[in-house]
Design an enzyme around this catalytic site. Sequence first.
Site, short mmCIF file in Angstrom:
data_model
loop_
_atom_site.label_atom_id
_atom_site.label_comp_id
_atom_site.label_asym_id
_atom_site.label_seq_id
_atom_site.Cartn_x
_atom_site.Cartn_y
_atom_site.Cartn_z
N THR A 150 -6.45 0.62 -2.26
CA THR A 150 -5.59 -0.34 -1.80
C THR A 150 -6.21 -1.26 -0.92
OG1 THR A 150 -5.57 0.89 0.33
CG2 THR A 150 -3.87 1.62 -1.21
N SER A 172 -5.20 11.62 6.85
CA SER A 172 -6.42 11.35 5.86
C SER A 172 -6.90 12.75 5.90
CB SER A 172 -7.22 10.13 6.22
OG SER A 172 -8.34 10.37 5.59
N GLY A 197 2.47 2.67 2.42
CA GLY A 197 3.72 2.65 3.07
C GLY A 197 4.89 2.33 2.19
N TYR A 242 -12.16 6.41 13.60
CA TYR A 242 -11.13 6.70 12.48
C TYR A 242 -10.96 8.05 12.20
CZ TYR A 242 -8.54 6.53 7.87
OH TYR A 242 -7.87 6.61 6.98
N CYS A 269 6.90 -6.21 13.13
CA CYS A 269 6.55 -5.27 14.33
C CYS A 269 5.28 -4.77 14.25
CB CYS A 269 7.62 -4.10 14.12
SG CYS A 269 7.40 -2.78 15.18
N ASP A 270 4.61 -5.09 15.35
CA ASP A 270 3.36 -4.61 15.68
C ASP A 270 3.55 -3.16 16.33
OD1 ASP A 270 0.12 -6.06 17.31
OD2 ASP A 270 0.86 -3.91 16.64
N ASP A 315 6.17 -4.08 9.62
CA ASP A 315 4.84 -4.47 9.47
C ASP A 315 4.65 -5.76 10.06
OD1 ASP A 315 3.03 -3.65 6.78
OD2 ASP A 315 2.29 -5.14 7.78
N ASN A 349 3.21 5.44 9.11
CA ASN A 349 2.06 5.23 8.17
C ASN A 349 1.09 4.11 8.38
OD1 ASN A 349 1.06 4.70 5.21
ND2 ASN A 349 1.84 2.61 5.87
N GLY A 402 0.84 -1.14 -0.30
CA GLY A 402 0.05 -0.06 0.21
C GLY A 402 0.92 1.12 0.02
N1 NAI Z 1 -6.45 3.91 1.32
C1 NAI Z 1 -6.85 5.00 1.65
O1 NAI Z 1 -8.14 5.13 1.15
C2 NAI Z 1 -6.44 5.81 2.75
C3 NAI Z 1 -5.58 5.41 3.48
N2 NAI Z 1 -4.97 6.23 4.45
C4 NAI Z 1 -3.90 5.74 5.43
O2 NAI Z 1 -2.77 5.37 4.89
C5 NAI Z 1 -2.20 4.42 5.94
C6 NAI Z 1 -1.78 3.09 5.09
O3 NAI Z 1 -2.97 2.77 4.14
P1 NAI Z 1 -3.22 1.65 3.08
O4 NAI Z 1 -1.69 1.64 2.59
O5 NAI Z 1 -4.18 2.34 2.30
O6 NAI Z 1 -3.65 0.60 3.92
P2 NAI Z 1 -2.97 -0.86 3.63
O7 NAI Z 1 -3.97 -1.93 4.53
O8 NAI Z 1 -2.86 -1.31 2.36
O9 NAI Z 1 -1.64 -1.12 4.16
C7 NAI Z 1 -1.57 -0.83 5.61
C8 NAI Z 1 -0.39 -1.48 6.19
O10 NAI Z 1 -0.18 -1.35 7.63
C9 NAI Z 1 0.01 -2.76 8.25
N3 NAI Z 1 -0.44 -2.54 9.53
C10 NAI Z 1 -1.78 -2.63 9.89
N4 NAI Z 1 -1.76 -2.67 11.43
C11 NAI Z 1 -0.36 -2.77 11.72
C12 NAI Z 1 0.47 -2.76 12.94
N5 NAI Z 1 -0.30 -2.74 14.30
N6 NAI Z 1 1.62 -2.74 13.26
C13 NAI Z 1 2.38 -2.65 11.82
N7 NAI Z 1 1.94 -2.66 10.64
C14 NAI Z 1 0.59 -2.53 10.46
C15 NAI Z 1 -0.53 -3.56 7.43
O11 NAI Z 1 -0.10 -5.03 7.77
C16 NAI Z 1 -0.24 -3.10 5.86
O12 NAI Z 1 0.72 -3.63 5.42
C17 NAI Z 1 -3.19 4.39 6.90
O13 NAI Z 1 -2.60 5.07 8.07
C18 NAI Z 1 -4.39 4.94 6.35
O14 NAI Z 1 -5.36 5.26 7.51
C19 NAI Z 1 -5.23 7.61 4.57
C20 NAI Z 1 -6.17 8.16 3.35
C21 NAI Z 1 -6.76 7.24 2.46
C1 LIG Z 2 -12.78 11.69 2.96
C2 LIG Z 2 -12.23 10.40 3.19
C3 LIG Z 2 -10.89 10.32 2.96
C4 LIG Z 2 -10.12 9.27 2.95
C5 LIG Z 2 -10.50 7.98 3.11
C6 LIG Z 2 -9.88 7.35 4.32
O1 LIG Z 2 -9.05 7.80 4.94
C7 LIG Z 2 -10.28 5.91 4.73
C8 LIG Z 2 -11.21 5.28 4.11
C9 LIG Z 2 -11.53 3.96 4.55
C10 LIG Z 2 -12.54 3.26 4.20
C11 LIG Z 2 -13.20 3.52 2.76
C12 LIG Z 2 -13.92 2.53 2.42
C13 LIG Z 2 -14.67 2.90 1.20
C14 LIG Z 2 -15.56 1.73 1.04
C15 LIG Z 2 -16.73 1.78 -0.28
O2 LIG Z 2 -15.94 2.85 -1.30
C16 LIG Z 2 -16.41 0.46 -0.67
O3 LIG Z 2 -17.84 0.53 -1.48
C17 LIG Z 2 -15.43 0.24 -1.41
C18 LIG Z 2 -15.47 -1.13 -1.88
C19 LIG Z 2 -14.69 -1.77 -2.82
C20 LIG Z 2 -14.12 -0.47 -4.07
C21 LIG Z 2 -13.01 -1.42 -4.87
C22 LIG Z 2 -13.48 -2.10 -5.89
O4 LIG Z 2 -14.25 -1.32 -6.54
O5 LIG Z 2 -13.43 -3.13 -5.66
#
Ligand code: NAI
Ligand SMILES: CC/C=C\CC(=O)/C=C/C=C\C=C\C=C\[C@@H](O)[C@@H](O)C/C=C\CCC(=O)O
Length: 259
Positions: free
Chosen positions: A187, A138, A18, A150, A63-64, A36, A91, A16
């Site tokens: 992601t 976010s 990170g 969240y 690492c958690d 991770d 991250n 993702g």
């Molecule tokens: N995907 C999105 O729409 C958005 C994500 N974010 C933030 O970006 C950051 C990364 O998210 P993504 O890459 O999208 O998610 P992701 O789920 O693809 O990756 C998150 C990673 O963090 C690891 N992780 C989770 N809990 C953990 C812990 N306790 N210790 C160590 N590692 C841990 C997971 O194993 C994973 O590899 C998060 O903080 C999320 O809140 C912010 C805005 C939007």
């Molecule tokens: C204002 C929001 C800003 C950032 C988003 C954020 O920080 C965290 C978002 C966390 C969860 C969002 C979930 C969204 C879910 C819905 O869109 C689902 O319907 C998406 C499910 C699948 C979409 C991917 C696909 O089409 O397979």
Amino acid sequence: MQLAGKIALVTGAARGLGKGCAEAILERGAKVALLDTDDSEGQETVAAFTLKYGADTCTFILCDVTDKDQLEGAFQQVVDRFGGLDLVVNNAGILSEFDWEKCINVNLISVVRGCRLGLHYMGKQNGGNGGLIINMASVAGIYAFPAPVYATTKAGVVGLTRSLGMDHKFGKDGVRVNVLCPSFTMTNFITDAKGKASEEDLQQMQDMVEKGGGFLQIPDVVKGFVKLLDDDDKNGAALEVTLQGLKYHGCESGPWEHE
Ligand SMILES: NC(=O)C1=CN([C@@H]2O[C@H](COP(=O)(O)OP(=O)(O)OC[C@H]3O[C@@H](n4cnc5c(N)ncnc54)[C@H](O)[C@@H]3O)[C@@H](O)[C@H]2O)C=CC1
Ligand SMILES: CC/C=C\CC(=O)/C=C/C=C\C=C\C=C\[C@@H](O)[C@@H](O)C/C=C\CCC(=O)O
């Protein structure tokens, strides 16, 4: 920050955002430790990076971040292995409205601890050379968002960053602190969201995605990350990343700043 020869630590870096940030760091000539809980994906990611960027450019540490001893141990392991620390990217984050205390532990408490550890090792007042901390929040930490816990954690990270990024603190520790605030990004975080919040709130999020023009892709967010690496004059600021572009928040002064 010029990254050539520097040493970075990224949490939640197995995949993702990170992983994307870690690769941007490697591309700029720094070494990076990826932390991770996902051992297999983390090992796979480091193997791929090692092939692409060379041996000893990166390492994976299981690492958690919610485990105080594991996180402290990981920071010490990075300093012991690479000889220092210059950049920390807090991250790791989850969506978990039902196990909401876990959400607070991962998204907020662990980020506070990661910042404190970064300041411990990089702060000039502790014999460090200064450095940079980039926290991943976010736009949910800036604007109203359906998942309340969240959103609380992300708003907390924005507030933490603004406080740690105040001039008088930089004067003492020489550590710049910024926060990246992306919108919805495609992601596993998104595809695994079902069951992590109420159906009603997830539907609201889907509606927000559609109104916002769809999902960002990881490179879109990495572009914002790189901008934070480069913009040395924005200490304490939040950088919003949406499909409409990049936008700084938090550079405005508070009501007490006016003459
Ligand atoms: N995907 C999105 O729409 C958005 C994500 N974010 C933030 O970006 C950051 C990364 O998210 P993504 O890459 O999208 O998610 P992701 O789920 O693809 O990756 C998150 C990673 O963090 C690891 N992780 C989770 N809990 C953990 C812990 N306790 N210790 C160590 N590692 C841990 C997971 O194993 C994973 O590899 C998060 O903080 C999320 O809140 C912010 C805005 C939007
Ligand atoms: C204002 C929001 C800003 C950032 C988003 C954020 O920080 C965290 C978002 C966390 C969860 C969002 C979930 C969204 C879910 C819905 O869109 C689902 O319907 C998406 C499910 C699948 C979409 C991917 C696909 O089409 O397979």
